[in-house]
Design a protein around this motif. Structure first.
Motif, PDB file in Angstrom:
ATOM      1  N   LEU A 239       0.817  -1.211   0.000  1.00 17.71           N
ATOM      2  CA  LEU A 239       0.000   0.000   0.000  1.00 17.71           C
ATOM      3  C   LEU A 239       0.854   1.267   0.000  1.00 17.71           C
ATOM      4  CD1 LEU A 239      -2.797   1.318   0.165  1.00 17.71           C
ATOM      5  CD2 LEU A 239      -2.627   1.168   2.664  1.00 17.71           C
ATOM      6  N   THR A 240       1.995   1.239   0.674  1.00 22.24           N
ATOM      7  CA  THR A 240       2.870   2.417   0.694  1.00 22.24           C
ATOM      8  C   THR A 240       3.283   2.810  -0.727  1.00 22.24           C
ATOM      9  OG1 THR A 240       3.720   1.787   2.862  1.00 22.24           O
ATOM     10  CG2 THR A 240       5.017   3.362   1.604  1.00 22.24           C
ATOM     11  N   VAL A 242       1.730   1.735  -3.552  1.00 19.27           N
ATOM     12  CA  VAL A 242       0.501   2.037  -4.297  1.00 19.27           C
ATOM     13  C   VAL A 242       0.083   3.485  -4.060  1.00 19.27           C
ATOM     14  CG1 VAL A 242      -1.982   1.550  -4.411  1.00 19.27           C
ATOM     15  CG2 VAL A 242      -0.337  -0.333  -4.386  1.00 19.27           C
ATOM     16  N   ALA A 243       0.137   3.927  -2.805  1.00 23.35           N
ATOM     17  CA  ALA A 243      -0.252   5.300  -2.470  1.00 23.35           C
ATOM     18  C   ALA A 243       0.690   6.307  -3.119  1.00 23.35           C
ATOM     19  CB  ALA A 243      -0.265   5.476  -0.958  1.00 23.35           C
ATOM     20  N   THR A 244       1.986   6.029  -3.049  1.00 24.58           N
ATOM     21  CA  THR A 244       2.972   6.941  -3.632  1.00 24.58           C
ATOM     22  C   THR A 244       2.841   7.000  -5.151  1.00 24.58           C
ATOM     23  OG1 THR A 244       4.486   6.414  -1.825  1.00 24.58           O
ATOM     24  CG2 THR A 244       5.433   7.484  -3.758  1.00 24.58           C
ATOM     25  N   ALA A 245       2.661   5.837  -5.776  1.00 25.42           N
ATOM     26  CA  ALA A 245       2.506   5.791  -7.232  1.00 25.42           C
ATOM     27  C   ALA A 245       1.211   6.475  -7.668  1.00 25.42           C
ATOM     28  CB  ALA A 245       2.524   4.342  -7.707  1.00 25.42           C
ATOM     29  N   SER A 246       0.148   6.329  -6.879  1.00 23.31           N
ATOM     30  CA  SER A 246      -1.127   6.967  -7.207  1.00 23.31           C
ATOM     31  C   SER A 246      -1.002   8.479  -7.115  1.00 23.31           C
ATOM     32  CB  SER A 246      -2.230   6.473  -6.268  1.00 23.31           C
ATOM     33  OG  SER A 246      -2.428   5.084  -6.417  1.00 23.31           O
ATOM     34  N   GLU A 247      -0.257   8.955  -6.129  1.00 22.12           N
ATOM     35  CA  GLU A 247      -0.022  10.399  -6.004  1.00 22.12           C
ATOM     36  C   GLU A 247       0.695  10.933  -7.241  1.00 22.12           C
ATOM     37  OE1 GLU A 247       1.431  12.193  -2.227  1.00 22.12           O
ATOM     38  OE2 GLU A 247       3.150  12.793  -3.451  1.00 22.12           O
ATOM     39  N   GLY A 257      -0.048  10.583   1.617  1.00 22.26           N
ATOM     40  CA  GLY A 257      -0.249  10.720   3.047  1.00 22.26           C
ATOM     41  C   GLY A 257      -1.695  10.546   3.450  1.00 22.26           C
ATOM     42  N   TRP A 258      -2.606  11.126   2.644  1.00 23.96           N
ATOM     43  CA  TRP A 258      -4.020  10.981   2.929  1.00 23.96           C
ATOM     44  C   TRP A 258      -4.483   9.533   2.797  1.00 23.96           C
ATOM     45  CZ3 TRP A 258      -7.124  14.033   5.434  1.00 23.96           C
ATOM     46  CH2 TRP A 258      -6.856  15.407   5.480  1.00 23.96           C
ATOM     47  N   LEU A 259      -4.007   8.853   1.772  1.00 25.79           N
ATOM     48  CA  LEU A 259      -4.401   7.450   1.575  1.00 25.79           C
ATOM     49  C   LEU A 259      -3.966   6.590   2.758  1.00 25.79           C
ATOM     50  CD1 LEU A 259      -3.537   7.002  -2.223  1.00 25.79           C
ATOM     51  CD2 LEU A 259      -5.826   7.097  -1.206  1.00 25.79           C
ATOM     52  N   LEU A 260      -2.731   6.779   3.213  1.00 25.86           N
ATOM     53  CA  LEU A 260      -2.227   5.983   4.334  1.00 25.86           C
ATOM     54  C   LEU A 260      -2.932   6.354   5.637  1.00 25.86           C
ATOM     55  CD1 LEU A 260       1.594   6.019   3.489  1.00 25.86           C
ATOM     56  CD2 LEU A 260      -0.047   4.165   3.108  1.00 25.86           C
ATOM     57  N   ALA A 261      -3.201   7.638   5.828  1.00 27.95           N
ATOM     58  CA  ALA A 261      -3.877   8.064   7.053  1.00 27.95           C
ATOM     59  C   ALA A 261      -5.311   7.535   7.105  1.00 27.95           C
ATOM     60  CB  ALA A 261      -3.872   9.593   7.146  1.00 27.95           C
ATOM     61  N   VAL A 262      -6.019   7.612   5.984  1.00 25.73           N
ATOM     62  CA  VAL A 262      -7.400   7.126   5.949  1.00 25.73           C
ATOM     63  C   VAL A 262      -7.439   5.604   6.083  1.00 25.73           C
ATOM     64  CG1 VAL A 262      -9.474   6.941   4.498  1.00 25.73           C
ATOM     65  CG2 VAL A 262      -8.242   9.104   4.661  1.00 25.73           C
ATOM     66  N   GLY A 356       6.404  -9.678   5.983  1.00 29.70           N
ATOM     67  CA  GLY A 356       5.391  -9.568   4.939  1.00 29.70           C
ATOM     68  C   GLY A 356       5.251  -8.147   4.449  1.00 29.70           C
ATOM     69  N   ILE A 357       5.232  -7.196   5.386  1.00 31.16           N
ATOM     70  CA  ILE A 357       5.154  -5.780   5.013  1.00 31.16           C
ATOM     71  C   ILE A 357       6.383  -5.376   4.200  1.00 31.16           C
ATOM     72  CG2 ILE A 357       5.197  -3.429   5.930  1.00 31.16           C
ATOM     73  CD1 ILE A 357       3.495  -4.475   8.268  1.00 31.16           C
ATOM     74  N   GLY A 358       7.563  -5.815   4.664  1.00 31.25           N
ATOM     75  CA  GLY A 358       8.791  -5.499   3.942  1.00 31.25           C
ATOM     76  C   GLY A 358       8.806  -6.087   2.548  1.00 31.25           C
ATOM     77  N   ALA A 359       8.351  -7.331   2.416  1.00 31.42           N
ATOM     78  CA  ALA A 359       8.319  -7.971   1.096  1.00 31.42           C
ATOM     79  C   ALA A 359       7.348  -7.259   0.162  1.00 31.42           C
ATOM     80  CB  ALA A 359       7.925  -9.443   1.243  1.00 31.42           C
ATOM     81  N   GLY A 360       6.186  -6.868   0.693  1.00 28.66           N
ATOM     82  CA  GLY A 360       5.211  -6.160  -0.129  1.00 28.66           C
ATOM     83  C   GLY A 360       5.746  -4.834  -0.629  1.00 28.66           C
ATOM     84  N   THR A 361       6.416  -4.103   0.257  1.00 30.55           N
ATOM     85  CA  THR A 361       6.986  -2.813  -0.133  1.00 30.55           C
ATOM     86  C   THR A 361       8.113  -2.999  -1.144  1.00 30.55           C
ATOM     87  OG1 THR A 361       6.473  -1.933   2.059  1.00 30.55           O
ATOM     88  CG2 THR A 361       8.046  -0.689   0.729  1.00 30.55           C
TER      89      THR A 361
END
Length: 413
Positions: A239-240, A242-247, A257-262, A356-361
């Protein structure tokens, strides 16, 4: 006279020691949410080398994943007080050394980053090992685990904000010391409570002639839960990116930042709902269902053509199932693990989630780096499919160890 309704999460918070232990545990866990950004900002202030920033941050994260089950095993052997105090001091000293040597001695700074990660006080597994002792089995215990998982989201909201404030007040070097200091203060405050001291005294009393307990990760059912936990960490990490690429694709400053906060807000909502109304079935039956629902919750993020406001809303929806799912993980671990190895068992699932989080990122970042922001849809679909597939390993087998009795769980520490 009609009795007022009782909400398990309220009962948990009213129970003696729980509020204090939850707060101090969260305080001690803050470096985990601050360190990555703090390290990157410190590297940028000295060399502006993003490659080195990624390397030293990865070393810290991986070392932390290795250290949690190892320190958890020491807690199960010697008690919480000594291990949390010593690891807290060593981690703080390593943070201090890393901050002071990163500019002149980067190689030493990498080694100290590894030390800071390895010696991160295992407050997360320590608290989860205490929950069965603090609250009654059933709805209260379910609510306690969900509350713990939801409160974890607060860390990831406050961590980046505290890092920004710390840099502004103390500078990049002082900010890293600030992060390490919060971890030390939280760990020391946690063990001042009578409960950690009581279970530590029990451990010392049983130390003589103790035959030792094999690592709980060798229990097949528990190992499957750890694999499951790795799987649910993958979309969280992706998601980190995905959010950055979407921005970048939408050219909307601040959208990531908004995507991660929400998303974190959605997780808080999910934790609140299951805290008020805990899921009625057993974790053995619910784990796979929760994992699949979590995977499905991320799928709307694949619809990259959605209006920006709608995309922010679906980011919140994707966070809803994380605390309920983690609540089932923690409760299942408390059932499967021997009481004498419960802290180590929780350490393993914490590490699995971290990896898992590290692998996804890592994978999502590599894919976007090669193919550009247009592949966000495929990243979301791939991460969700992997999570749903891995969720199947949590299906109980006929040889699953029976849940422990309340009496055996009360001896955890």
């Amino acid at each position: 006279m009609k009795r007022a309704p009782s909400f398990p999460v309220v009962d948990v918070l009213r129970t003696r020691h729980t509020g204090y232990l939850l707060f101090t545990s969260l305080l001690g866990r803050l470096p985990g949410a601050m360190a990555a950004l703090a390290i990157v900002q410190l590297v940028r202030s000295t060399s502006d080398d993003f490659g080195f920033a990624g390397l030293i941050t990865a070393v810290y994260v991986v070392a932390g994943a290795v250290g949690q089950p190892l320190l958890g095993r020491l807690i199960d052997r010697f008690g919480q007080v000594m291990v949390l105090a010593v690891s807290g001091i060593l981690s703080f000293l390593a943070f201090t050394g890393m901050a002071l040597t990163l500019g002149p001695l980067p190689g030493l700074a990498v080694a100290l980053a590894a030390a800071a990660g390895v010696f991160t006080p295992p407050l997360e597994p320590a608290l989860r090992a205490l929950w069965p002792r603090l609250v009654t089995p059933g709805p209260q215990l379910k609510a306690a685990f969900s509350l713990d998982a939801g409160a974890q989201e607060i860390i990831f909201i406050l961590g980046p904000l505290l890092t920004v404030v710390g840099i502004a007040v103390f500078g990049p070097v002082g900010n890293l010391l600030f992060a390490g200091g919060l971890g030390l203060v939280g760990a020391l405050a946690f063990i001042l409570n009578p409960e950690p001291r009581a279970v530590s005294a029990q451990r010392r009393g049983r130390l003589t002639g103790h035959p030792g307990v094999r690592s709980p990760i060798l229990i097949p059912a528990l190992a499957r839960v750890a694999v499951f936990t790795f799987g649910i960490g993958v979309p969280v990490g992706a998601l980190t990116i995905v959010a950055t690429a979407s921005e970048a694709a939408r050219s909307t400053d601040g959208l990531a930042g908004w995507l991660l906060a929400v998303n974190a807000l959605g997780a808080l909502v999910g934790a609140t709902v299951v805290g008020i109304r805990p899921l009625g079935s057993t974790p053995a039956r619910l784990l796979t269902l929760c994992g699949v629902l979590l995977a499905v919750g991320y799928l709307p993020l694949a619809a990259t053509a959605l209006p920006t406001w709608a995309y922010v809303v679906v980011a919140g929806i994707s966070g809803l199932m994380l605390p309920p799912t983690l609540g089932q993980v923690f409760e299942r671990i408390s059932q499967l693990s021997p009481a004498a190895a419960l802290t180590e068992a929780n350490g393993w699932v914490v590490s699995a989630m971290t990896l898992g989080i590290g692998a996804g990122t890592l994978v999502a970042g590599a894919v976007v780096g090669v193919a550009g922001t247009s592949v966000v849809t495929w990243i979301v679909l791939g991460a969700s499919a992997l999570t749903a597939l891995v969720s199947l390993v949590a299906l109980p087998s006929k040889s699953v160890i029976a849940p422990q009795s309340a009496a055996s769980r009360s001896a955890v520490g």
